[in-house]
Design an enzyme around this catalytic site. Structure first.
Site, short mmCIF file in Angstrom:
data_model
loop_
_atom_site.label_atom_id
_atom_site.label_comp_id
_atom_site.label_asym_id
_atom_site.label_seq_id
_atom_site.Cartn_x
_atom_site.Cartn_y
_atom_site.Cartn_z
N ASP A 13 0.83 -1.21 0.00
CA ASP A 13 0.00 0.00 0.00
C ASP A 13 0.87 1.26 0.00
O ASP A 13 0.85 2.03 0.96
CB ASP A 13 -0.94 0.00 1.22
CG ASP A 13 -1.86 -1.21 1.26
OD1 ASP A 13 -2.14 -1.77 0.19
OD2 ASP A 13 -2.30 -1.58 2.35
N LYS A 35 -0.78 -8.45 -2.66
CA LYS A 35 -2.09 -7.78 -2.55
C LYS A 35 -1.92 -6.30 -2.86
O LYS A 35 -1.00 -5.66 -2.36
CB LYS A 35 -2.64 -7.96 -1.14
CG LYS A 35 -4.05 -7.41 -0.98
CD LYS A 35 -4.64 -7.75 0.39
CE LYS A 35 -4.29 -6.75 1.46
NZ LYS A 35 -4.71 -5.37 1.19
N ARG A 67 -10.17 -5.08 -3.68
CA ARG A 67 -11.10 -4.03 -4.10
C ARG A 67 -12.34 -3.94 -3.21
O ARG A 67 -13.02 -2.93 -3.20
CB ARG A 67 -11.48 -4.28 -5.56
CG ARG A 67 -12.54 -3.39 -6.15
CD ARG A 67 -12.10 -1.93 -6.16
NE ARG A 67 -13.13 -1.09 -6.73
CZ ARG A 67 -14.26 -0.76 -6.11
NH1 ARG A 67 -14.50 -1.19 -4.89
NH2 ARG A 67 -15.14 0.03 -6.70
N LYS A 68 -12.63 -5.03 -2.50
CA LYS A 68 -13.79 -5.05 -1.59
C LYS A 68 -15.06 -4.53 -2.26
O LYS A 68 -15.69 -3.56 -1.82
CB LYS A 68 -13.52 -4.25 -0.32
CG LYS A 68 -12.37 -4.79 0.51
CD LYS A 68 -12.28 -4.12 1.85
CE LYS A 68 -11.13 -4.62 2.69
NZ LYS A 68 -9.81 -4.20 2.21
N TYR A 194 -3.22 -6.24 15.33
CA TYR A 194 -2.26 -7.22 14.81
C TYR A 194 -2.13 -8.43 15.71
O TYR A 194 -2.16 -8.31 16.94
CB TYR A 194 -0.87 -6.57 14.68
CG TYR A 194 -0.78 -5.52 13.59
CD1 TYR A 194 -0.97 -5.87 12.26
CD2 TYR A 194 -0.51 -4.20 13.91
CE1 TYR A 194 -0.88 -4.90 11.26
CE2 TYR A 194 -0.43 -3.22 12.92
CZ TYR A 194 -0.61 -3.58 11.60
OH TYR A 194 -0.54 -2.64 10.62
N ARG A 213 2.53 -3.15 6.38
CA ARG A 213 3.55 -2.30 6.99
C ARG A 213 4.59 -3.07 7.79
O ARG A 213 5.71 -2.58 7.97
CB ARG A 213 2.86 -1.21 7.83
CG ARG A 213 2.20 -0.14 6.94
CD ARG A 213 1.21 0.70 7.69
NE ARG A 213 0.00 -0.06 8.01
CZ ARG A 213 -1.01 0.41 8.72
NH1 ARG A 213 -0.97 1.64 9.20
NH2 ARG A 213 -2.07 -0.35 8.96
P1 5BU Z 1 -1.10 -3.55 7.28
O1 5BU Z 1 -0.14 -2.52 6.83
O2 5BU Z 1 -0.45 -4.94 7.47
O3 5BU Z 1 -1.92 -3.15 8.47
O4 5BU Z 1 -2.09 -3.70 6.03
C1 5BU Z 1 -3.19 -4.56 6.04
C2 5BU Z 1 -3.85 -4.61 4.68
O5 5BU Z 1 -4.94 -5.52 4.72
C3 5BU Z 1 -4.43 -3.28 4.20
O6 5BU Z 1 -4.23 -3.23 2.80
C4 5BU Z 1 -5.90 -3.37 4.51
O7 5BU Z 1 -6.69 -2.69 3.54
C5 5BU Z 1 -6.17 -4.86 4.43
N1 5BU Z 1 -7.21 -5.33 5.36
C6 5BU Z 1 -7.09 -5.27 6.73
O8 5BU Z 1 -6.09 -4.78 7.24
N2 5BU Z 1 -8.08 -5.76 7.54
C7 5BU Z 1 -9.20 -6.32 7.04
O9 5BU Z 1 -10.07 -6.80 7.80
C8 5BU Z 1 -9.31 -6.36 5.64
C9 5BU Z 1 -8.32 -5.87 4.83
BR1 5BU Z 1 -10.80 -7.12 4.93
#
Ligand code: 5BU
Length: 248
Positions: A13, A35, A67-68, A194, A213
């Protein structure tokens, strides 16, 4: 996953196309899946998709555009096939919120099935106080198992086979891909929660860890060698947890 010994999906992202491609090239050897949120790129142009597709072949990973989709059948068909991004043309896997009911699945399937694509349904989310719980999660499982030709799994925080059995689909099991995975933090201060690969895979029974991240940091001043090392670490922690679970 088996071929690469990886149940890691890296979520990339970042907002600059050059960073996007550098991160994917660095983590590609360790990831089964990349992703994307293609609409966060500030400088998107179609060549980004050509580069992404080449990297998918070079490193042997699948592409998952997160894309949800969440609208009526006719609209999601257009959103999936058309516009600037033409997601169905390049993304092997995408996902949808079950909230509109089964027509979101059949609408997307009308575009995706002829192209050999697969869909994930969002049965649960990783955010604090989200609404995808209880009867909603159960209905998501029913919706997925009613469409086995197109739905390949769930975005969820737990294994769904217990619910499948309850619904009369004993023995039907789909993939569980799980976001909200990090080794060094329990949250991001913006609602994200997390858990570690061990908690997600060994304890909750999920299959694929989705890490953003935790791999690329805050996206500023990218250190590609560090990003690569982090991806390698998540790959080995994720695969170890997976092997441990299968041995249980
Ligand atoms: P992170 O940087 O590891 O926090 O990113 C998590 C990714 O997973 C991020 O692109 C969210 O849009 C995606 N995500 C999420 O974090 N939790 C959810 O329940 C869903 C998608 Br569905």
């Amino acid at each position: 996953m088996e071929r690469k010994k990886s149940n890691l999906c890296v979520s990339v992202d970042v907002t600059k196309s050059s960073d996007f491609i550098s991160v994917i090239d660095a983590v590609g050897p360790y990831a089964a899946l990349i992703k994307t949120h293609i609409d966060v790129l500030d400088d998107f142009e179609p060549s980004v998709i050509d580069n992404l597709t080449s990297l998918s072949k070079k490193h042997d990973f699948l592409i998952f555009e997160d894309r949800k989709f969440a609208d009526i059948g006719n609209t999601v068909e257009l959103q999936y096939s058309s516009g600037i991004y033409k997601i169905a043309n390049w993304s092997h896997i995408t996902n949808a919120h079950p909230v509109p009911g089964p027509s979101v699945v059949t609408g997307l399937a009308s575009v995706g099935l002829p192209l050999g694509r697969g869909l994930l349904l969002l049965a649960e989310m990783s955010t604090k106080d989200n609404l995808a719980v209880g009867e909603y999660t159960k209905s998501s499982v029913r919706m997925a198992l009613d469409h086995p030709e197109f739905v390949i799994g769930f975005i969820a925080q737990n294994r769904m086979d217990g619910l499948a059995t309850e619904l009369g689909y004993a023995g039907k099991d789909l993939l569980i891909l799980t976001p909200g995975v990090g080794l060094n933090s329990r949250g991001d201060g913006k609602g994200q929660k997390y858990r570690t690969p061990k908690e997600v895979v060994e304890e909750a029974g999920c299959d694929v860890i989705i890490v953003g991240r935790g791999v690329y940091g805050d996206g500023k001043n990218l250190d590609v060698a560090d990003v690569r090392a982090k991806a390698k670490r998540y790959q080995s922690e994720g695969w170890l947890a997976y092997k441990n679970r299968l041995a249980l």
